[in-house]
Design a protein around this motif. Structure first.
Motif, PDB file in Angstrom:
ATOM      1  N   ALA A  38      15.739  -5.522  11.462  1.00 17.65           N
ATOM      2  CA  ALA A  38      15.865  -6.745  10.661  1.00 17.65           C
ATOM      3  C   ALA A  38      16.301  -6.441   9.239  1.00 17.65           C
ATOM      4  N   GLY A  39      16.031  -5.212   8.785  1.00 14.48           N
ATOM      5  CA  GLY A  39      16.372  -4.873   7.415  1.00 14.48           C
ATOM      6  C   GLY A  39      15.601  -3.657   6.963  1.00 14.48           C
ATOM      7  N   SER A  40      15.303  -3.628   5.674  1.00 13.71           N
ATOM      8  CA  SER A  40      14.650  -2.442   5.118  1.00 13.71           C
ATOM      9  C   SER A  40      13.650  -2.861   4.052  1.00 13.71           C
ATOM     10  N   ALA A  41      12.824  -1.907   3.693  1.00 14.08           N
ATOM     11  CA  ALA A  41      11.929  -2.094   2.547  1.00 14.08           C
ATOM     12  C   ALA A  41      11.884  -0.784   1.793  1.00 14.08           C
ATOM     13  N   HIS A  42      11.905  -0.856   0.481  1.00  7.51           N
ATOM     14  CA  HIS A  42      11.692   0.347  -0.316  1.00  7.51           C
ATOM     15  C   HIS A  42      11.065  -0.023  -1.638  1.00  7.51           C
ATOM     16  N   SER A  43      10.549   0.992  -2.316  1.00  3.30           N
ATOM     17  CA  SER A  43       9.843   0.704  -3.561  1.00  3.30           C
ATOM     18  C   SER A  43      10.668   1.113  -4.772  1.00  3.30           C
ATOM     19  N   HIS A  44      10.398   0.417  -5.852  1.00  3.02           N
ATOM     20  CA  HIS A  44      10.955   0.753  -7.156  1.00  3.02           C
ATOM     21  C   HIS A  44       9.787   1.080  -8.082  1.00  3.02           C
ATOM     22  N   PRO A  45       9.490   2.372  -8.219  1.00  4.17           N
ATOM     23  CA  PRO A  45       8.360   2.756  -9.078  1.00  4.17           C
ATOM     24  C   PRO A  45       8.516   2.311 -10.534  1.00  4.17           C
ATOM     25  N   ASN A  46       9.736   1.999 -10.957  1.00  2.15           N
ATOM     26  CA  ASN A  46       9.921   1.536 -12.338  1.00  2.15           C
ATOM     27  C   ASN A  46       9.587   0.044 -12.504  1.00  2.15           C
ATOM     28  N   GLY A  47       9.244  -0.631 -11.406  1.00  2.71           N
ATOM     29  CA  GLY A  47       8.814  -2.018 -11.487  1.00  2.71           C
ATOM     30  C   GLY A  47       9.930  -3.038 -11.603  1.00  2.71           C
ATOM     31  N   VAL A  48      11.175  -2.590 -11.600  1.00  5.66           N
ATOM     32  CA  VAL A  48      12.309  -3.523 -11.672  1.00  5.66           C
ATOM     33  C   VAL A  48      12.635  -3.985 -10.261  1.00  5.66           C
ATOM     34  N   ILE A  49      12.277  -5.242  -9.959  1.00  7.87           N
ATOM     35  CA  ILE A  49      12.438  -5.725  -8.584  1.00  7.87           C
ATOM     36  C   ILE A  49      13.783  -6.421  -8.443  1.00  7.87           C
ATOM     37  N   ARG A  50      14.788  -5.577  -8.310  1.00 10.98           N
ATOM     38  CA  ARG A  50      16.160  -6.054  -8.270  1.00 10.98           C
ATOM     39  C   ARG A  50      16.978  -4.912  -7.652  1.00 10.98           C
ATOM     40  N   GLU A 100       0.819  -1.211   0.000  1.00 13.30           N
ATOM     41  CA  GLU A 100       0.000   0.000   0.000  1.00 13.30           C
ATOM     42  C   GLU A 100       0.851   1.259   0.000  1.00 13.30           C
ATOM     43  N   LEU A 101       1.903   1.231   0.801  1.00 13.48           N
ATOM     44  CA  LEU A 101       2.815   2.372   0.859  1.00 13.48           C
ATOM     45  C   LEU A 101       3.426   2.621  -0.508  1.00 13.48           C
ATOM     46  N   GLY A 102       3.794   1.556  -1.192  1.00 17.98           N
ATOM     47  CA  GLY A 102       4.352   1.689  -2.532  1.00 17.98           C
ATOM     48  C   GLY A 102       3.357   2.342  -3.469  1.00 17.98           C
ATOM     49  N   ARG A 103       2.123   1.863  -3.392  1.00 17.60           N
ATOM     50  CA  ARG A 103       1.051   2.383  -4.257  1.00 17.60           C
ATOM     51  C   ARG A 103       0.791   3.857  -3.940  1.00 17.60           C
ATOM     52  N   ASN A 104       0.724   4.187  -2.650  1.00 16.50           N
ATOM     53  CA  ASN A 104       0.416   5.567  -2.242  1.00 16.50           C
ATOM     54  C   ASN A 104       1.556   6.532  -2.549  1.00 16.50           C
ATOM     55  N   SER A 105       2.778   6.034  -2.568  1.00 25.53           N
ATOM     56  CA  SER A 105       3.926   6.909  -2.810  1.00 25.53           C
ATOM     57  C   SER A 105       4.202   7.103  -4.296  1.00 25.53           C
ATOM     58  N   HIS A 106       3.723   6.188  -5.107  1.00 29.93           N
ATOM     59  CA  HIS A 106       3.983   6.212  -6.539  1.00 29.93           C
ATOM     60  C   HIS A 106       3.632   7.562  -7.147  1.00 29.93           C
ATOM     61  N   PRO A 107       4.414   8.196  -8.026  1.00 31.83           N
ATOM     62  CA  PRO A 107       5.621   7.651  -8.672  1.00 31.83           C
ATOM     63  C   PRO A 107       6.905   7.861  -7.867  1.00 31.83           C
ATOM     64  N   ASN A 108       6.785   8.279  -6.600  1.00 36.76           N
ATOM     65  CA  ASN A 108       7.984   8.412  -5.777  1.00 36.76           C
ATOM     66  C   ASN A 108       8.258   7.111  -5.031  1.00 36.76           C
ATOM     67  N   HIS A 133      16.150  -7.430   3.002  1.00 34.10           N
ATOM     68  CA  HIS A 133      15.732  -6.196   2.335  1.00 34.10           C
ATOM     69  C   HIS A 133      14.669  -6.489   1.290  1.00 34.10           C
ATOM     70  N   LEU A 134      13.520  -5.863   1.468  1.00 29.39           N
ATOM     71  CA  LEU A 134      12.423  -6.068   0.540  1.00 29.39           C
ATOM     72  C   LEU A 134      12.399  -4.940  -0.483  1.00 29.39           C
ATOM     73  N   ILE A 135      12.210  -5.324  -1.726  1.00 31.95           N
ATOM     74  CA  ILE A 135      11.944  -4.339  -2.767  1.00 31.95           C
ATOM     75  C   ILE A 135      10.530  -4.594  -3.269  1.00 31.95           C
ATOM     76  N   ILE A 136       9.744  -3.517  -3.232  1.00 33.91           N
ATOM     77  CA  ILE A 136       8.345  -3.558  -3.643  1.00 33.91           C
ATOM     78  C   ILE A 136       8.293  -2.846  -4.987  1.00 33.91           C
ATOM     79  N   GLY A 137       7.684  -3.451  -5.988  1.00 32.90           N
ATOM     80  CA  GLY A 137       7.723  -2.804  -7.301  1.00 32.90           C
ATOM     81  C   GLY A 137       6.343  -2.524  -7.876  1.00 32.90           C
ATOM     82  N   TYR A 138       6.307  -1.515  -8.739  1.00 29.42           N
ATOM     83  CA  TYR A 138       5.098  -1.249  -9.514  1.00 29.42           C
ATOM     84  C   TYR A 138       4.695  -2.524 -10.233  1.00 29.42           C
ATOM     85  N   PRO A 139       3.416  -2.902 -10.339  1.00 30.65           N
ATOM     86  CA  PRO A 139       2.198  -2.187  -9.900  1.00 30.65           C
ATOM     87  C   PRO A 139       1.735  -2.548  -8.482  1.00 30.65           C
TER      88      PRO A 139
END
Ligand SMILES: [Zn+2]
Length: 123
Positions: free
Chosen positions: A67-79, A16-24, A95-101
């Motif tokens: 334990a780690g971190s989480a951040h989003s990749h608005p470009n959808g590249v989950i890497r 949800e945070l990823g979705r709400n922050s998009h495109p940031n 470390h979690l990467i959350i990607g578009y969509p």
């Protein structure tokens, strides 16, 4: 502390945070309790565009339950990017990467050295 998995509720919140922050991007720190990642701390400051997780290193609290971190990749590249791989070892093991969509499957977990890790989702 051995990390056994991530709480499903927290994962849904991260998506949800990823979705709400998009495109940031958003960046959060993850905390474990009894071996399960179930809390997050948003880092202060607004991040606009790019891949800037590493810029926030100086703002991180010192915390033994980190334990780690989480951040989003608005470009959808989950890497992890090169900047991510530098940031990861400073902020815990997983470390979690959350990607578009930002659907239920649009995330991956990586270890601090940037390799994929099979993180269990605990309901
Ligand atoms: Zn990144």
């Amino acid at each position: 502390m051995n990390i056994r998995g991530i709480r499903q509720e927290l994962l849904i919140l991260l998506l949800e945070l990823g979705r709400n922050s998009h495109p940031n991007e958003f960046v959060a720190l993850l905390r474990e309790r009894d071996g399960i990642i179930e809390e997050l701390d948003m880092l202060p400051g607004t991040i606009t565009g790019g891949d800037s997780a590493s810029l926030l290193f100086d703002m991180m609290p010192l915390d033994t339950h980190l334990a780690g971190s989480a951040h989003s990749h608005p470009n959808g590249v989950i890497r992890p990017s090169n900047a991510d791989v530098k940031f990861f070892p400073r902020s815990g093991r997983y470390h979690l990467i959350i990607g578009y969509p930002y659907r239920e499957s649009d995330w991956k977990c990586f270890t601090a050295d940037g390799n994929p890790h099979d993180m269990e989702v605990i309901a």
